[in-house]
Scaffold this motif. Structure first.
Motif, PDB file in Angstrom:
ATOM      1  N   ASN A 192       0.820  -1.207   0.000  1.00 17.20           N
ATOM      2  CA  ASN A 192       0.000   0.000   0.000  1.00 17.20           C
ATOM      3  C   ASN A 192       0.857   1.261   0.000  1.00 17.20           C
ATOM      4  N   SER A 193       0.285   2.329  -0.499  1.00 17.18           N
ATOM      5  CA  SER A 193       0.865   3.661  -0.376  1.00 17.18           C
ATOM      6  C   SER A 193      -0.083   4.505   0.464  1.00 17.18           C
ATOM      7  N   LEU A 194       0.476   5.259   1.400  1.00 17.23           N
ATOM      8  CA  LEU A 194      -0.322   6.172   2.223  1.00 17.23           C
ATOM      9  C   LEU A 194      -0.218   7.569   1.634  1.00 17.23           C
ATOM     10  N   TYR A 195      -1.351   8.232   1.463  1.00 17.62           N
ATOM     11  CA  TYR A 195      -1.387   9.605   0.967  1.00 17.62           C
ATOM     12  C   TYR A 195      -1.986  10.460   2.082  1.00 17.62           C
ATOM     13  N   VAL A 196      -1.163  11.248   2.721  1.00 17.52           N
ATOM     14  CA  VAL A 196      -1.601  12.045   3.874  1.00 17.52           C
ATOM     15  C   VAL A 196      -1.843  13.470   3.404  1.00 17.52           C
ATOM     16  N   THR A 197      -3.103  13.879   3.374  1.00 18.48           N
ATOM     17  CA  THR A 197      -3.462  15.214   2.879  1.00 18.48           C
ATOM     18  C   THR A 197      -4.083  16.092   3.963  1.00 18.48           C
ATOM     19  N   ARG A 198      -4.470  15.504   5.105  1.00 15.78           N
ATOM     20  CA  ARG A 198      -5.078  16.284   6.194  1.00 15.78           C
ATOM     21  C   ARG A 198      -4.012  17.182   6.818  1.00 15.78           C
ATOM     22  N   GLN A 199      -4.214  18.486   6.741  1.00 17.24           N
ATOM     23  CA  GLN A 199      -3.216  19.433   7.207  1.00 17.24           C
ATOM     24  C   GLN A 199      -3.016  19.334   8.721  1.00 17.24           C
ATOM     25  N   GLU A 200      -1.752  19.543   9.141  1.00 14.21           N
ATOM     26  CA  GLU A 200      -1.326  19.501  10.542  1.00 14.21           C
ATOM     27  C   GLU A 200      -1.456  18.100  11.141  1.00 14.21           C
ATOM     28  N   SER A 201      -1.378  17.082  10.259  1.00 13.94           N
ATOM     29  CA  SER A 201      -1.335  15.702  10.753  1.00 13.94           C
ATOM     30  C   SER A 201       0.071  15.383  11.249  1.00 13.94           C
ATOM     31  N   TYR A 202       0.140  14.383  12.124  1.00 11.53           N
ATOM     32  CA  TYR A 202       1.428  13.952  12.698  1.00 11.53           C
ATOM     33  C   TYR A 202       1.516  12.444  12.572  1.00 11.53           C
ATOM     34  N   LEU A 203       2.610  11.957  11.992  1.00 10.91           N
ATOM     35  CA  LEU A 203       2.816  10.532  11.810  1.00 10.91           C
ATOM     36  C   LEU A 203       3.917  10.059  12.750  1.00 10.91           C
ATOM     37  N   HIS A 204       3.667   8.912  13.379  1.00 15.35           N
ATOM     38  CA  HIS A 204       4.710   8.334  14.222  1.00 15.35           C
ATOM     39  C   HIS A 204       4.581   6.817  14.232  1.00 15.35           C
ATOM     40  N   LYS A 205       5.614   6.175  14.753  1.00 20.13           N
ATOM     41  CA  LYS A 205       5.639   4.713  14.811  1.00 20.13           C
ATOM     42  C   LYS A 205       5.206   4.263  16.202  1.00 20.13           C
ATOM     43  N   GLU A 206       4.317   3.286  16.222  1.00 22.94           N
ATOM     44  CA  GLU A 206       3.844   2.704  17.478  1.00 22.94           C
ATOM     45  C   GLU A 206       3.943   1.195  17.352  1.00 22.94           C
ATOM     46  N   PHE A 250       1.417  15.607   1.921  1.00 28.56           N
ATOM     47  CA  PHE A 250       1.088  16.826   1.189  1.00 28.56           C
ATOM     48  C   PHE A 250       0.816  17.967   2.169  1.00 28.56           C
ATOM     49  N   GLY A 251       1.652  19.006   2.117  1.00 26.63           N
ATOM     50  CA  GLY A 251       1.421  20.189   2.933  1.00 26.63           C
ATOM     51  C   GLY A 251       2.053  20.096   4.304  1.00 26.63           C
ATOM     52  N   GLN A 252       1.355  20.611   5.313  1.00 22.81           N
ATOM     53  CA  GLN A 252       1.890  20.715   6.676  1.00 22.81           C
ATOM     54  C   GLN A 252       1.697  19.393   7.416  1.00 22.81           C
ATOM     55  N   ILE A 253       2.576  18.465   7.102  1.00 20.51           N
ATOM     56  CA  ILE A 253       2.553  17.135   7.706  1.00 20.51           C
ATOM     57  C   ILE A 253       3.859  16.947   8.472  1.00 20.51           C
ATOM     58  N   SER A 254       3.769  16.477   9.708  1.00 22.02           N
ATOM     59  CA  SER A 254       4.960  16.224  10.526  1.00 22.02           C
ATOM     60  C   SER A 254       5.166  14.719  10.677  1.00 22.02           C
ATOM     61  N   VAL A 255       6.432  14.319  10.702  1.00 23.50           N
ATOM     62  CA  VAL A 255       6.785  12.908  10.847  1.00 23.50           C
ATOM     63  C   VAL A 255       7.836  12.787  11.949  1.00 23.50           C
ATOM     64  N   SER A 256       7.647  11.841  12.850  1.00 18.33           N
ATOM     65  CA  SER A 256       8.597  11.684  13.957  1.00 18.33           C
ATOM     66  C   SER A 256       9.951  11.200  13.438  1.00 18.33           C
ATOM     67  N   LEU A 281      -6.204  10.926  -6.035  1.00 16.71           N
ATOM     68  CA  LEU A 281      -5.378   9.928  -5.360  1.00 16.71           C
ATOM     69  C   LEU A 281      -6.100   8.594  -5.236  1.00 16.71           C
ATOM     70  N   VAL A 282      -7.403   8.631  -4.981  1.00 14.10           N
ATOM     71  CA  VAL A 282      -8.185   7.394  -4.918  1.00 14.10           C
ATOM     72  C   VAL A 282      -8.184   6.702  -6.282  1.00 14.10           C
ATOM     73  N   ALA A 283      -8.414   7.473  -7.349  1.00 12.09           N
ATOM     74  CA  ALA A 283      -8.407   6.901  -8.699  1.00 12.09           C
ATOM     75  C   ALA A 283      -7.031   6.352  -9.056  1.00 12.09           C
ATOM     76  N   TYR A 284      -5.993   7.068  -8.648  1.00  8.57           N
ATOM     77  CA  TYR A 284      -4.609   6.624  -8.907  1.00  8.57           C
ATOM     78  C   TYR A 284      -4.328   5.306  -8.187  1.00  8.57           C
ATOM     79  N   GLN A 285      -4.760   5.201  -6.936  1.00  9.87           N
ATOM     80  CA  GLN A 285      -4.538   3.966  -6.179  1.00  9.87           C
ATOM     81  C   GLN A 285      -5.336   2.810  -6.778  1.00  9.87           C
TER      82      GLN A 285
END
Length: 338
Positions: free
Chosen positions: A6-20, A47-53, A288-292
């Motif tokens: 799978n590919s994840l497409y994160v478009t929700r602004q000010e989202s934060y991704l981390h590993k758990e 896409f945009g203001q996305i933070s990653v740990s 992105l949905v159509a692309y996936q």
């Protein structure tokens, strides 16, 4: 054959991704938006203001998970890359071939022939489905002439000139393939796109190019050293080479489908003060949905003669190029539909 992940497409602004533990978690503030098993993810597109740990960044680098950052509107910003995989001897051969005129020209010619043939088939498909059209018929004939002239070019400059001529012919009639009011295409405009069609094309080209970069790195090749494109700092030349094989068949046809089925409308775009045209957030999600979904489709690979998912085509072509460079294949077999 490698399994399509799978590919994840994160478009929700000010989202934060981390590993758990062994999962990837997406949060916004205190709210958990989603959680995915990390072993099932091949790429993360932000896409945009996305933070990653930092820990997730390191994990992606170790596991070969592509982590790519774009502006909110889809302009490429950066790609996180971990340790290079594969045998250094393969990359040395890649570099040697790029410095030799004849083998470099052979690979570049194969790529350009595939690009022109695939572009021509897009037009032939329109004629087959909708009936003869004088300008389309003329363009098809002119592209056939370009194919013949590409068989034995004297050097790379001539080949690049023929590729540019073929692209001008193809995009010169592309507007006739569009069946929805509000989409008027007058030619390819890149940086920045100034109409909705160019905005869609650029967005999809960027996505596929990053998929190809990940695939090349995955088999041990350097995505920055190519054969058709001139070397430039920061340019993924080899990824752009392979992209040429997929532009018409994958990206352009998907754009035509989105527009002609009215899945995307002219109102789905914003015009900036600079004149640049950008996809709105909701429309970008639809694309992105159509692309996936397209990536999940199965086709018969024209060289391998086996069923593969579209999303694995970059991996297939990266493997075939690696086999050619190792000497297992006399010529590089580009992706060209029949």
């Amino acid at each position: 054959m490698k399994k399509l992940q799978n590919s994840l497409y994160v478009t929700r602004q000010e989202s934060y991704l981390h590993k758990e533990r062994e999962t990837i978690v997406i949060k916004q503030g205190k709210d958990k938006l989603a959680q995915f098993p990390a072993h099932a993810v091949a790429n993360i597109f932000c896409f945009g203001q996305i933070s990653v740990s930092p820990f997730l960044m390191g994990y992606c680098g170790e596991q070969g998970i592509g982590l790519v950052f774009f502006t909110e509107y889809g302009k490429f910003l950066a790609r996180i890359q971990g340790r290079q995989s594969g045998n250094v001897l393969l990359r040395r051969e890649q570099y040697r071939v790029s410095d030799k005129d004849t083998p470099r020209l052979d690979i570049a010619r194969s790529i350009v022939l595939a690009k022109i043939a695939n572009s021509r088939r897009v037009l032939q498909r329109e004629v087959r489905n909708k009936g003869a059209h004088p300008s389309l018929d003329e363009a098809i004939a002119r592209l056939a002439n370009c194919l013949r002239r590409c068989e034995r070019p004297d050097n790379l400059d001539i080949l690049r000139g023929l590729e540019g001529e073929a692209a001008a012919i193809y995009f010169g009639v592309f507007n006739q393939l569009l069946k929805q009011d509000g989409f008027d295409f007058k030619g390819r405009v890149r940086r920045p796109p100034t109409d909705p069609v160019n905005a869609l094309l650029s967005f999809l080209y960027t996505l596929v190019a990053q998929e190809i970069s990940s695939a090349l790195q995955g088999v041990g090749l350097d995505p920055y050293v190519g054969y058709l494109h001139v070397d430039r700092p920061g340019r993924v030349g080899l990824a752009l080479d392979i992209l040429e094989e997929f532009r018409a068949w994958w990206c352009d046809r998907l754009v035509l489908t989105l527009i002609n089925r009215k899945e995307v409308k002219a109102s789905d775009f914003d015009i900036e003060a600079s004149g640049a045209v950008r996809l709105k957030e909701d429309a970008r999600r639809k694309v992105l949905v159509a692309y996936q979904e397209k990536k999940q489709e199965e086709i018969s690979h024209p060289f391998l003669n086996e069923k593969v998912q579209v999303g694995l085509l970059p991996h297939c072509q990266a493997l075939l190029l690696a086999r050619h460079l190792r000497g297992d294949l006399q010529h590089y077999p580009p992706f060209s539909t029949r």
